[in-house]
Design an enzyme around this catalytic site. Structure first.
Site, mmCIF file in Angstrom:
data_model
loop_
_atom_site.group_PDB
_atom_site.id
_atom_site.type_symbol
_atom_site.label_atom_id
_atom_site.label_comp_id
_atom_site.label_asym_id
_atom_site.label_seq_id
_atom_site.Cartn_x
_atom_site.Cartn_y
_atom_site.Cartn_z
ATOM 1 N N ILE A 14 0.848 -1.207 0.000
ATOM 2 C CA ILE A 14 0.000 0.000 0.000
ATOM 3 C C ILE A 14 0.882 1.256 0.000
ATOM 4 C CG2 ILE A 14 -1.951 1.167 1.107
ATOM 5 C CD1 ILE A 14 -2.582 -1.536 2.472
ATOM 6 N N LEU A 35 12.902 -2.582 5.098
ATOM 7 C CA LEU A 35 12.963 -3.618 4.048
ATOM 8 C C LEU A 35 12.803 -5.035 4.612
ATOM 9 C CD1 LEU A 35 15.825 -2.158 1.770
ATOM 10 C CD2 LEU A 35 13.362 -1.864 1.526
ATOM 11 N N ASP A 60 14.566 1.451 10.776
ATOM 12 C CA ASP A 60 13.506 0.749 11.481
ATOM 13 C C ASP A 60 12.859 1.780 12.406
ATOM 14 O OD1 ASP A 60 12.114 -0.821 13.420
ATOM 15 O OD2 ASP A 60 13.277 -2.553 12.712
ATOM 16 N N PHE A 83 2.530 3.408 7.747
ATOM 17 C CA PHE A 83 2.142 2.077 7.268
ATOM 18 C C PHE A 83 2.951 0.982 7.964
ATOM 19 C CE2 PHE A 83 1.628 4.622 3.271
ATOM 20 C CZ PHE A 83 0.319 4.340 2.990
ATOM 21 N N SER A 127 -7.363 -1.102 10.154
ATOM 22 C CA SER A 127 -7.966 -2.199 9.395
ATOM 23 C C SER A 127 -9.392 -2.436 9.864
ATOM 24 C CB SER A 127 -7.120 -3.445 9.648
ATOM 25 O OG SER A 127 -7.803 -4.606 9.259
ATOM 26 N N THR A 129 -10.355 -5.068 10.548
ATOM 27 C CA THR A 129 -10.220 -6.149 11.538
ATOM 28 C C THR A 129 -10.676 -5.664 12.923
ATOM 29 O OG1 THR A 129 -8.721 -7.901 12.270
ATOM 30 C CG2 THR A 129 -7.782 -5.737 12.167
ATOM 31 N N TYR A 152 -1.920 -9.548 16.119
ATOM 32 C CA TYR A 152 -1.876 -8.553 15.032
ATOM 33 C C TYR A 152 -3.091 -7.620 15.118
ATOM 34 C CZ TYR A 152 -3.153 -6.549 10.578
ATOM 35 O OH TYR A 152 -3.588 -5.667 9.631
ATOM 36 N N LYS A 156 -3.640 -3.265 16.106
ATOM 37 C CA LYS A 156 -4.381 -2.198 15.409
ATOM 38 C C LYS A 156 -5.326 -1.498 16.382
ATOM 39 C CE LYS A 156 -2.553 -2.589 11.334
ATOM 40 N NZ LYS A 156 -1.557 -1.583 10.929
ATOM 41 N N ASN A 182 -10.305 -4.898 2.301
ATOM 42 C CA ASN A 182 -9.277 -5.818 1.781
ATOM 43 C C ASN A 182 -8.586 -5.248 0.538
ATOM 44 O OD1 ASN A 182 -11.074 -7.460 3.519
ATOM 45 N ND2 ASN A 182 -9.731 -9.117 2.859
ATOM 46 N N ASP A 301 -11.602 -17.112 10.892
ATOM 47 C CA ASP A 301 -12.121 -16.332 9.770
ATOM 48 C C ASP A 301 -13.454 -15.674 10.114
ATOM 49 O OD1 ASP A 301 -10.839 -15.749 7.429
ATOM 50 O OD2 ASP A 301 -11.153 -17.736 6.545
HETATM 51 C C1 UD1 Z 1 -6.803 -11.160 6.695
HETATM 52 C C2 UD1 Z 1 -6.578 -11.111 8.175
HETATM 53 C C3 UD1 Z 1 -6.821 -9.680 8.645
HETATM 54 C C4 UD1 Z 1 -5.926 -8.725 7.911
HETATM 55 C C5 UD1 Z 1 -6.123 -8.878 6.410
HETATM 56 C C6 UD1 Z 1 -5.095 -8.053 5.684
HETATM 57 C C7 UD1 Z 1 -7.151 -13.331 9.028
HETATM 58 C C8 UD1 Z 1 -8.127 -14.123 9.828
HETATM 59 N N1 UD1 Z 1 -7.452 -12.037 8.857
HETATM 60 O O1 UD1 Z 1 -8.141 -10.818 6.452
HETATM 61 O O2 UD1 Z 1 -6.577 -9.578 10.030
HETATM 62 O O3 UD1 Z 1 -6.199 -7.403 8.279
HETATM 63 O O4 UD1 Z 1 -5.946 -10.245 6.033
HETATM 64 O O5 UD1 Z 1 -5.349 -8.056 4.317
HETATM 65 O O6 UD1 Z 1 -6.160 -13.847 8.562
HETATM 66 N N2 UD1 Z 1 -9.131 -17.421 1.510
HETATM 67 C C9 UD1 Z 1 -9.221 -18.663 0.904
HETATM 68 N N3 UD1 Z 1 -8.074 -19.283 0.513
HETATM 69 C C10 UD1 Z 1 -6.826 -18.713 0.692
HETATM 70 C C11 UD1 Z 1 -6.757 -17.448 1.304
HETATM 71 C C12 UD1 Z 1 -7.926 -16.838 1.705
HETATM 72 O O7 UD1 Z 1 -10.304 -19.203 0.722
HETATM 73 O O8 UD1 Z 1 -5.828 -19.343 0.345
HETATM 74 C C13 UD1 Z 1 -10.373 -16.753 1.926
HETATM 75 C C14 UD1 Z 1 -10.431 -16.501 3.416
HETATM 76 O O9 UD1 Z 1 -10.968 -17.595 4.089
HETATM 77 C C15 UD1 Z 1 -11.318 -15.264 3.461
HETATM 78 C C16 UD1 Z 1 -11.020 -14.534 2.156
HETATM 79 O O10 UD1 Z 1 -10.410 -15.497 1.308
HETATM 80 O O11 UD1 Z 1 -12.642 -15.650 3.457
HETATM 81 C C17 UD1 Z 1 -10.091 -13.362 2.330
HETATM 82 O O12 UD1 Z 1 -8.942 -13.803 3.031
HETATM 83 P P1 UD1 Z 1 -7.682 -12.856 3.285
HETATM 84 O O13 UD1 Z 1 -7.192 -12.311 1.994
HETATM 85 O O14 UD1 Z 1 -6.726 -13.618 4.126
HETATM 86 O O15 UD1 Z 1 -8.287 -11.620 4.078
HETATM 87 P P2 UD1 Z 1 -9.094 -11.538 5.477
HETATM 88 O O16 UD1 Z 1 -9.455 -12.863 5.975
HETATM 89 O O17 UD1 Z 1 -10.216 -10.608 5.265
#
Ligand code: UD1
Length: 344
Positions: A14, A35, A60, A83, A127, A129, A152, A156, A182, A301
């Site tokens: 970002i 880095l 850092d 960030f 986030s 989150t 994590y 936040k 996202n 999740d």
């Molecule tokens: C995740 C983090 C969140 C963080 C955000 C940063 C978790 C529980 N949450 O959010 O704290 O702020 O990333 O971008 O890790 N999925 C699949 N297969 C995969 C990867 C993901 O099905 O291989 C699904 C996940 O179950 C979810 C969706 O894709 O339903 C999005 O996943 P992800 O990109 O990891 O984002 P978050 O879960 O929203």
């Protein structure tokens, strides 16, 4: 004279896109980055897009001496976007102290520097989150903050509290907290994008790598959720759209337009998209097949969340604009560029 902005973590996903948008909007950018999760070559990508190489310090932000030295060297700074942070949810469970130290010590150093060097504005990358599993979507900024489910996520929440408490001491600058949904995609030039190290944890980088054959197949984590197709729902926001929101936030503070000394904005599209919808839209946008199979749910999740960005739309004058298909095509173009360069 151009306003100078410090981006901590400016070589990240970002951060680098925000650097481009700030430079294109006429700001001078200075990057602080250790880095630890990014590459110095990102600066080449930024320079190719904008024609300007941002000033760069490999520091850092937990090192207050180094931060202060860089501020002194740079002269008047108008604002900061902070960030820099560790962001892997699973790793944070294994190494909580690393996460608390990295994410909170750096924040406190940057807040102190913002006060001591007379900055006008401080933007913090937060986030969605912080909302946990919301009672209803779309989520607006008044939705309750739910207990964090990982160190994590907790960093936040604590960071937001730290900023609020510091602002209430009567400091001289304004703060804006941006709660991202996202972020996905890549710059349309494919000069910069997301560079996950190791096995990607987030959905779209995994989709791209599965489409490229780097991974055998995507695991879709669950199809038995209470959603129309059974897979989880998120609000996927294009990274260039997201970057532009930082320009709006900084301009608001630098131009003295903030109403409150601390303001909160949700940055999303306002639209929920399921995992399966995202995968299908990717295939439509690129014409490339994504091998996938349905697996069990991923622990921790959230079932469904999407944002209400009206506050950012109305007050910041910002709106997500890039259609999902275009965002996914940009991500794929970036993945192909990585292949051309032999990165992966
Ligand atoms: C995740 C983090 C969140 C963080 C955000 C940063 C978790 C529980 N949450 O959010 O704290 O702020 O990333 O971008 O890790 N999925 C699949 N297969 C995969 C990867 C993901 O099905 O291989 C699904 C996940 O179950 C979810 C969706 O894709 O339903 C999005 O996943 P992800 O990109 O990891 O984002 P978050 O879960 O929203």
């Amino acid at each position: 004279m151009k306003n100078k902005i410090v981006l901590t973590g400016g070589c990240g996903f970002i951060g680098s896109h925000t650097c481009v948008e700030l430079q294109e909007a006429g700001f001078d950018v200075v990057i602080f980055d250790n880095l630890s999760n990014s590459e110095i070559t990102v600066l080449d990508g930024i320079e190719k897009i904008t024609g300007i190489r941002p000033a760069f310090y490999q520091i850092d932000c937990t090192d207050k001496g180094a931060v202060y030295q860089a501020f002194q060297k740079e002269g008047p700074i108008a604002g900061v976007v902070h960030f820099a942070a560790s962001k892997a949810v699973g790793e944070s469970v294994q190494k909580p102290l690393l996460y608390y130290r990295n994410n909170l010590a750096s924040l406190m150093n940057m807040l102190e520097a913002a006060q001591d060097f007379h900055l006008k504005g401080f933007v913090f990358s937060s986030s969605c989150t912080v909302y946990g599993e919301p009672d209803k979507s779309p989520v607006d900024e008044s939705a309750p903050i739910k207990p964090a489910t990982s160190p994590y996520g907790n960093t936040k929440q604590i960071a937001e509290e730290i900023i609020k408490d510091y602002v209430h001491t009567g400091i001289d600058f304004n703060a804006i907290i941006l709660r991202y949904f996202n972020p996905i995609g890549a710059h349309p030039t494919a000069e910069i994008g997301e560079l996950p190290r190791g096995v990607p944890q987030n959905l779209l980088p995994y989709v791209c790598q599965a489409a490229m054959g780097i991974r055998k197949e995507l695991s879709v984590f669950g199809n038995d959720y209470n959603t129309p197709d059974g897979s989880c729902i998120r609000d996927y926001i294009d990274v260039t759209d997201l970057a532009k929101a930082h320009v709006c936030a900084l301009s608001r503070m630098v131009d003295g337009k903030s109403k409150d000394q601390i303001e909160y904005y949700n940055l999303g599209t306002g639209k929920g998209v399921s995992v399966l919808e995202l995968v299908n839209t990717f295939m439509e946008a690129t014409g490339v097949k994504v091998p996938y199979s349905i697996k069990g749910r991923r622990e921790g999740d959230i079932e469904k969340i999407w944002g209400n960005p009206s506050h950012a739309n109305e007050v910041l004058g910002w709106k997500a604009q890039v259609p999902l298909k275009e965002t996914l095509a940009n991500a794929w173009r970036w993945q192909m560029r990585l292949r051309e360069k032999g990165v992966m």
